[in-house]
Design a protein around this motif. Structure first.
Motif, PDB file in Angstrom:
ATOM      1  N   ALA A  93       0.838  -1.211   0.000  1.00  0.00           N
ATOM      2  CA  ALA A  93       0.000   0.000   0.000  1.00  0.00           C
ATOM      3  C   ALA A  93       0.867   1.254   0.000  1.00  0.00           C
ATOM      4  O   ALA A  93       0.620   2.190  -0.769  1.00  0.00           O
ATOM      5  N   ALA A  94       1.897   1.278   0.829  1.00  0.00           N
ATOM      6  CA  ALA A  94       2.779   2.447   0.917  1.00  0.00           C
ATOM      7  C   ALA A  94       3.555   2.652  -0.387  1.00  0.00           C
ATOM      8  O   ALA A  94       3.837   3.783  -0.773  1.00  0.00           O
ATOM      9  N   ALA A  95       3.885   1.557  -1.074  1.00  0.00           N
ATOM     10  CA  ALA A  95       4.664   1.631  -2.312  1.00  0.00           C
ATOM     11  C   ALA A  95       3.786   1.875  -3.536  1.00  0.00           C
ATOM     12  O   ALA A  95       4.298   2.066  -4.639  1.00  0.00           O
ATOM     13  N   GLY A  96       2.470   1.839  -3.353  1.00  0.00           N
ATOM     14  CA  GLY A  96       1.572   1.992  -4.494  1.00  0.00           C
ATOM     15  C   GLY A  96       1.544   0.770  -5.380  1.00  0.00           C
ATOM     16  O   GLY A  96       1.244   0.846  -6.568  1.00  0.00           O
ATOM     17  N   LEU A  97       1.848  -0.392  -4.809  1.00  0.00           N
ATOM     18  CA  LEU A  97       1.875  -1.648  -5.559  1.00  0.00           C
ATOM     19  C   LEU A  97       0.867  -2.641  -4.971  1.00  0.00           C
ATOM     20  O   LEU A  97       1.181  -3.805  -4.729  1.00  0.00           O
ATOM     21  N   GLU A  98      -0.368  -2.174  -4.772  1.00  0.00           N
ATOM     22  CA  GLU A  98      -1.385  -3.018  -4.152  1.00  0.00           C
ATOM     23  C   GLU A  98      -1.619  -4.309  -4.916  1.00  0.00           C
ATOM     24  O   GLU A  98      -2.002  -5.318  -4.351  1.00  0.00           O
ATOM     25  N   GLY A  99      -1.385  -4.308  -6.223  1.00  0.00           N
ATOM     26  CA  GLY A  99      -1.591  -5.503  -7.037  1.00  0.00           C
ATOM     27  C   GLY A  99      -0.416  -6.459  -7.061  1.00  0.00           C
ATOM     28  O   GLY A  99      -0.491  -7.523  -7.672  1.00  0.00           O
ATOM     29  N   ALA A 100       0.660  -6.112  -6.395  1.00  0.00           N
ATOM     30  CA  ALA A 100       1.851  -6.975  -6.398  1.00  0.00           C
ATOM     31  C   ALA A 100       1.579  -8.258  -5.631  1.00  0.00           C
ATOM     32  O   ALA A 100       0.864  -8.262  -4.626  1.00  0.00           O
ATOM     33  N   GLU A 101       2.124  -9.360  -6.125  1.00  0.00           N
ATOM     34  CA  GLU A 101       2.025 -10.654  -5.444  1.00  0.00           C
ATOM     35  C   GLU A 101       3.176 -10.765  -4.453  1.00  0.00           C
ATOM     36  O   GLU A 101       4.318 -11.019  -4.848  1.00  0.00           O
ATOM     37  N   THR A 102       2.894 -10.539  -3.191  1.00  0.00           N
ATOM     38  CA  THR A 102       3.895 -10.756  -2.152  1.00  0.00           C
ATOM     39  C   THR A 102       3.407 -11.914  -1.299  1.00  0.00           C
ATOM     40  O   THR A 102       2.264 -11.915  -0.828  1.00  0.00           O
ATOM     41  N   LEU A 103       4.265 -12.899  -1.135  1.00  0.00           N
ATOM     42  CA  LEU A 103       3.910 -14.109  -0.396  1.00  0.00           C
ATOM     43  C   LEU A 103       4.899 -14.327   0.729  1.00  0.00           C
ATOM     44  O   LEU A 103       6.092 -14.045   0.590  1.00  0.00           O
ATOM     45  N   SER A 104       4.389 -14.854   1.833  1.00  0.00           N
ATOM     46  CA  SER A 104       5.202 -15.014   3.035  1.00  0.00           C
ATOM     47  C   SER A 104       5.536 -16.472   3.326  1.00  0.00           C
ATOM     48  O   SER A 104       4.665 -17.350   3.292  1.00  0.00           O
ATOM     49  N   ASP A 105       6.785 -16.700   3.655  1.00  0.00           N
ATOM     50  CA  ASP A 105       7.294 -18.018   4.048  1.00  0.00           C
ATOM     51  C   ASP A 105       7.530 -18.058   5.557  1.00  0.00           C
ATOM     52  O   ASP A 105       8.353 -18.803   6.045  1.00  0.00           O
ATOM     53  N   TYR A 106       6.787 -17.219   6.303  1.00  0.00           N
ATOM     54  CA  TYR A 106       7.013 -17.109   7.745  1.00  0.00           C
ATOM     55  C   TYR A 106       6.651 -18.371   8.505  1.00  0.00           C
ATOM     56  O   TYR A 106       7.251 -18.682   9.529  1.00  0.00           O
ATOM     57  N   TYR A 107       5.665 -19.123   8.030  1.00  0.00           N
ATOM     58  CA  TYR A 107       5.063 -20.189   8.818  1.00  0.00           C
ATOM     59  C   TYR A 107       6.017 -21.348   9.114  1.00  0.00           C
ATOM     60  O   TYR A 107       6.266 -21.677  10.260  1.00  0.00           O
ATOM     61  N   ASP A 108       6.541 -21.958   8.065  1.00  0.00           N
ATOM     62  CA  ASP A 108       7.412 -23.122   8.297  1.00  0.00           C
ATOM     63  C   ASP A 108       8.704 -23.080   7.495  1.00  0.00           C
ATOM     64  O   ASP A 108       9.480 -24.022   7.525  1.00  0.00           O
ATOM     65  N   HIS A 109       8.924 -21.997   6.786  1.00  0.00           N
ATOM     66  CA  HIS A 109      10.139 -21.821   5.984  1.00  0.00           C
ATOM     67  C   HIS A 109      10.329 -22.921   4.939  1.00  0.00           C
ATOM     68  O   HIS A 109      11.444 -23.169   4.483  1.00  0.00           O
ATOM     69  N   ALA A 110       9.234 -23.588   4.549  1.00  0.00           N
ATOM     70  CA  ALA A 110       9.330 -24.693   3.590  1.00  0.00           C
ATOM     71  C   ALA A 110       9.827 -24.215   2.229  1.00  0.00           C
ATOM     72  O   ALA A 110      10.591 -24.922   1.565  1.00  0.00           O
ATOM     73  N   PHE A 111       9.418 -23.015   1.802  1.00  0.00           N
ATOM     74  CA  PHE A 111       9.908 -22.472   0.538  1.00  0.00           C
ATOM     75  C   PHE A 111      11.418 -22.300   0.606  1.00  0.00           C
ATOM     76  O   PHE A 111      12.151 -22.733  -0.285  1.00  0.00           O
ATOM     77  N   GLY A 112      11.889 -21.632   1.652  1.00  0.00           N
ATOM     78  CA  GLY A 112      13.322 -21.389   1.804  1.00  0.00           C
ATOM     79  C   GLY A 112      14.142 -22.664   1.784  1.00  0.00           C
ATOM     80  O   GLY A 112      15.208 -22.728   1.168  1.00  0.00           O
ATOM     81  N   LYS A 113      13.627 -23.692   2.429  1.00  0.00           N
ATOM     82  CA  LYS A 113      14.326 -24.984   2.456  1.00  0.00           C
ATOM     83  C   LYS A 113      14.299 -25.653   1.085  1.00  0.00           C
ATOM     84  O   LYS A 113      15.294 -26.231   0.649  1.00  0.00           O
ATOM     85  N   ALA A 114      13.169 -25.599   0.384  1.00  0.00           N
ATOM     86  CA  ALA A 114      13.044 -26.244  -0.925  1.00  0.00           C
ATOM     87  C   ALA A 114      13.875 -25.554  -2.001  1.00  0.00           C
ATOM     88  O   ALA A 114      14.358 -26.198  -2.927  1.00  0.00           O
ATOM     89  N   TYR A 115      14.058 -24.244  -1.864  1.00  0.00           N
ATOM     90  CA  TYR A 115      14.794 -23.467  -2.857  1.00  0.00           C
ATOM     91  C   TYR A 115      16.238 -23.183  -2.435  1.00  0.00           C
ATOM     92  O   TYR A 115      16.959 -22.471  -3.126  1.00  0.00           O
ATOM     93  N   GLY A 116      16.668 -23.729  -1.294  1.00  0.00           N
ATOM     94  CA  GLY A 116      18.046 -23.554  -0.834  1.00  0.00           C
ATOM     95  C   GLY A 116      18.374 -22.148  -0.398  1.00  0.00           C
ATOM     96  O   GLY A 116      19.497 -21.676  -0.583  1.00  0.00           O
TER      97      GLY A 116
END
Length: 163
Positions: A93-116
């Protein structure tokens, strides 16, 4: 060797290669829904990974890819960090990019582990860029050795144009 704020860090997970099938993921969107790689269908994808969206380089990286590629209806930019979805939504919202796809890996870090990309010492994601074709095969990638540097924007954008 990968460094973050001048110190060596340990990345958890395999280092992916061009030609690999991108691992599927389950990440949390700004509205707390869950999204997977499959939710983006047969579009070309730029997965832009940042340690924290609310910092200088991460802000620039997210803005640049979104500004350069939003006009292309066949391409989606997906920014991934471990920031909470609420923080990502506020930043958009602050950046004026409301349509941007931002996704969070906060829960279990599974993305971070799968992508190294999970930095063991910080529980943050290292900076990286992945370009995927419509079949989710990696056609370009950049793992940054120094997380505190910008990615090679032109190389990633050219990789998208070549698809």
């Amino acid at each position: 060797m990968t460094t973050f704020i001048g110190k060596e860090v340990t990345l958890i997970g395999p280092r992916l290669q061009v030609g690999d099938q991108a691992p599927n993921f389950i990440l949390t969107a700004n509205d707390l829904s869950v999204k997977s790689l499959k939710d983006f269908g047969r579009k070309k994808k730029v997965i832009s990974v940042v340690p924290s969206i609310d910092t200088g380089i991460c802000d620039s990286q997210t803005r640049r890819f979104n500004q350069e590629l939003t006009a292309d209806q066949d391409t989606v930019v997906i920014t991934v960090s471990v920031d909470l979805p609420f923080a990502q939504k506020r930043w958009c919202a602050a950046a004026g990019l409301e349509g941007a796809e931002t996704l969070s890996d906060y829960y279990d870090h599974a993305f971070g582990k799968a992508y190294g990309l999970l930095m063991r010492e910080w529980n943050l994601l290292a900076r990286a860029v992945f370009v995927l074709d419509a079949a989710n095969r990696i056609t370009y990638l950049e793992y940054l050795d120094n997380v505190n540097e910008h990615p090679n924007y032109e190389a990633a954008l050219e990789a998208v144009r070549q698809l």
